[in-house]
Design a protein around this motif. Sequence first.
Motif, mmCIF file in Angstrom:
data_model
loop_
_atom_site.group_PDB
_atom_site.id
_atom_site.type_symbol
_atom_site.label_atom_id
_atom_site.label_comp_id
_atom_site.label_asym_id
_atom_site.label_seq_id
_atom_site.Cartn_x
_atom_site.Cartn_y
_atom_site.Cartn_z
ATOM 1 N N VAL A 13 1.008 -1.127 -0.193
ATOM 2 C CA VAL A 13 0.021 0.286 -0.224
ATOM 3 C C VAL A 13 1.085 0.913 -0.059
ATOM 4 O O VAL A 13 1.924 1.160 0.961
ATOM 5 C CB VAL A 13 -0.936 0.171 1.410
ATOM 6 C CG1 VAL A 13 -1.645 1.268 1.364
ATOM 7 C CG2 VAL A 13 -1.507 -1.533 1.134
ATOM 8 N N GLU A 14 0.742 2.142 -0.845
ATOM 9 C CA GLU A 14 1.374 3.600 -1.060
ATOM 10 C C GLU A 14 -0.082 3.940 -0.517
ATOM 11 O O GLU A 14 -0.881 4.551 -0.425
ATOM 12 C CB GLU A 14 1.472 3.742 -2.231
ATOM 13 C CG GLU A 14 2.849 3.000 -2.655
ATOM 14 C CD GLU A 14 2.882 2.981 -4.669
ATOM 15 O OE1 GLU A 14 3.789 3.964 -4.879
ATOM 16 O OE2 GLU A 14 2.078 2.377 -5.286
ATOM 17 N N VAL A 15 0.577 5.804 0.677
ATOM 18 C CA VAL A 15 -0.146 6.102 0.816
ATOM 19 C C VAL A 15 -0.228 7.780 1.105
ATOM 20 O O VAL A 15 1.301 6.932 1.062
ATOM 21 C CB VAL A 15 -0.211 6.051 2.523
ATOM 22 C CG1 VAL A 15 -1.497 7.315 2.461
ATOM 23 C CG2 VAL A 15 -1.723 4.869 2.946
ATOM 24 N N ALA A 199 -3.249 0.935 -3.623
ATOM 25 C CA ALA A 199 -2.987 -0.437 -3.321
ATOM 26 C C ALA A 199 -2.407 -1.032 -5.037
ATOM 27 O O ALA A 199 -3.163 -0.679 -5.599
ATOM 28 C CB ALA A 199 -4.066 -1.218 -2.325
ATOM 29 N N ASN A 200 -1.267 -1.838 -4.045
ATOM 30 C CA ASN A 200 -0.825 -2.563 -5.339
ATOM 31 C C ASN A 200 -0.807 -3.892 -5.417
ATOM 32 O O ASN A 200 -0.653 -4.663 -4.323
ATOM 33 C CB ASN A 200 0.964 -2.459 -5.365
ATOM 34 C CG ASN A 200 1.431 -0.987 -5.766
ATOM 35 O OD1 ASN A 200 1.511 -0.562 -6.943
ATOM 36 N ND2 ASN A 200 1.223 0.524 -4.807
ATOM 37 N N VAL A 201 -1.676 -4.573 -6.277
ATOM 38 C CA VAL A 201 -1.678 -6.717 -6.000
ATOM 39 C C VAL A 201 -2.094 -7.123 -6.778
ATOM 40 O O VAL A 201 -1.337 -6.596 -7.797
ATOM 41 C CB VAL A 201 -3.672 -6.699 -6.164
ATOM 42 C CG1 VAL A 201 -4.036 -7.446 -5.512
ATOM 43 C CG2 VAL A 201 -4.481 -5.215 -5.517
ATOM 44 N N THR A 215 -0.826 -5.159 -10.567
ATOM 45 C CA THR A 215 -2.294 -4.018 -10.731
ATOM 46 C C THR A 215 -2.118 -2.826 -9.733
ATOM 47 O O THR A 215 -2.088 -3.589 -8.705
ATOM 48 C CB THR A 215 -3.697 -4.250 -11.459
ATOM 49 O OG1 THR A 215 -4.295 -4.961 -10.845
ATOM 50 C CG2 THR A 215 -3.626 -5.075 -12.432
ATOM 51 N N GLU A 216 -2.573 -1.785 -9.871
ATOM 52 C CA GLU A 216 -2.018 -0.502 -8.911
ATOM 53 C C GLU A 216 -3.695 0.087 -8.883
ATOM 54 O O GLU A 216 -3.805 0.619 -10.258
ATOM 55 C CB GLU A 216 -1.110 0.629 -9.068
ATOM 56 C CG GLU A 216 -1.103 1.453 -8.113
ATOM 57 C CD GLU A 216 0.267 2.461 -8.572
ATOM 58 O OE1 GLU A 216 0.604 2.172 -9.348
ATOM 59 O OE2 GLU A 216 0.016 3.557 -8.133
ATOM 60 N N ILE A 217 -4.283 -0.157 -7.709
ATOM 61 C CA ILE A 217 -5.930 0.582 -7.445
ATOM 62 C C ILE A 217 -5.683 1.871 -6.934
ATOM 63 O O ILE A 217 -5.372 2.231 -6.054
ATOM 64 C CB ILE A 217 -6.351 -0.035 -6.764
ATOM 65 C CG1 ILE A 217 -5.939 -1.433 -7.448
ATOM 66 C CG2 ILE A 217 -7.776 0.205 -6.501
ATOM 67 C CD1 ILE A 217 -7.038 -2.867 -6.437
HETATM 68 MG MG MG Z 1 3.121 3.534 -6.886
#
Ligand code: MG
Length: 478
Positions: A13-15, A199-201, A215-217
């Motif tokens: 997760v990137e915040v 989120a990267n899943v 995939t990045e959401i």
């Molecule tokens: Mg990113």
Amino acid sequence: MSSRGDYLTTIGVEVHVELSTVTKMFCACPNSPQDLPPNQAACPVCLGLPGALPVVNREAIRLGIRAALALRCRINETIWFERKNYIYPDLVKGYQISQYVRPLGEWGWLAIVGDDGEEKKIAIRRVHLEEDTCKLIHSGENALIDVNRSGVPLMEIVTEPVLRSGREAEEYARKLRAVLVYNGISRCRLQHGEMRAEANVSIAPRGKTDLGTRTEIKNQAGFNHMRSAIEYEERRHAGILDAGGAVRQETRGWDDVNRRTFVQRSKEDAHDYRYFPEPDLPPVRLAPEWVETEKAKLPRPYDDYLGELRSLGLGEPDIEALTRNDALGFLGEAVGGKGDKTILLAKRLIKEVFSLVNSTGRPLDESKLEPAPFRRAVELLEEGKVNGEGFRKILEALFQRGGEAEAIARKDDLLIERNDAAIEQAIAKVLSEVQPMVAEYRAGKKAVRNAIFGRVMKELKKKGDPKLVGELLDLALG
Ligand code: MG
Ligand code: ADP
Ligand code: ZN
């Protein structure tokens, strides 16, 4: 036939969090994107005009240090900024000043409750500082640009790919928000875009060590949306892999109406940000003494504080009310270094202040109530200087307009009357008005004393000290 159980999900997760500083990250423009009409906070620096020179906002660095400490990161002694170059309508400068090679903090962790019910420490890869972009406002065919947000201090917090489910990712984001708010780093109001989680899943067959294609959401409105999007992606990826296909690396958005993700952009147009050290900013040294000073100023860790409240006997519904209202930091400040009165202050906060929050629809952090005057108001009640009604009036005034508890009590005439002469005068007046009752009392009908007492209190506008009034009344009744 394969099924979802055969795959292991991996999420990072990137915040992004906007920091509550007075001015922007690299210029003196006010950091108040939603309080000003569009395009009122702009200058050559945040517009990226040629020749304009940025200056690092010390307060933003300080908040970055605070966040990195709260997340138990290692703090780099020398940090610097890089230019991240890309073209997008919300980036008027054509580049964003960010951090790449040497972020402010690295290798921290945040504890959540994992899917197995046990505590799980989520590894935080980096905490770095950068600047926000403009806000795009879509209206019909057009997109409008508001530069007020351009250059607002932004902090990015990136985890390792160690989360295993939508639930864990949601729990992490909620916990991170609570910790940041508690430590006074950002207000993290989701509705104002002050916190955005991506989120990267990926999924991979169990037992395989290589991670699958992710995939990045993007920027979800709420953490529950992030969870739904992750769970959707798990199913979508599994369907693709089951059919012998390959997941494409791309950025997707969440459509909450149709409850599915959709492609926003594919990573085909592979990111080459051409990072290079920002030529207009020298490296910044975070002196260890400065870091130590900030460490000493941090409140005790969030989980420790929750534990302490529980051990003092505060029940779960009360804890839940405090966390739901983002009030743990407020409570901690109201209690202050003295460490006493925790439960008393917590109960008053929950009972009286949260009812003001509910009746006004105004969250605590948008009210004018500050921790110190709140504590003083509670003390005035405890010391018997105001009664319950006076206390509530003071709180309401503090909540709506701010100020100091005692000054309000004096100005609004809420202090309890302790003046013997004033009380005796009121008693004399009432006794002359209710002579038949006095006669009944003296004839032995003691029950009328309550009625007479009530009249005296009313005469004193309910501000008479009940004990003193009672004593003086009994004297007068003989
Ligand atoms: Mg990113
Ligand atoms: P970028 O900056 O291009 O988005 P990063 O490598 O910095 O990429 O990773 C961003 C986030 O994605 C991090 O939280 C990381 O843990 C996570 N991540 C990276 N690879 C994967 C993967 N294969 N599956 C799930 N998450 C991943
Ligand atoms: Zn500016």
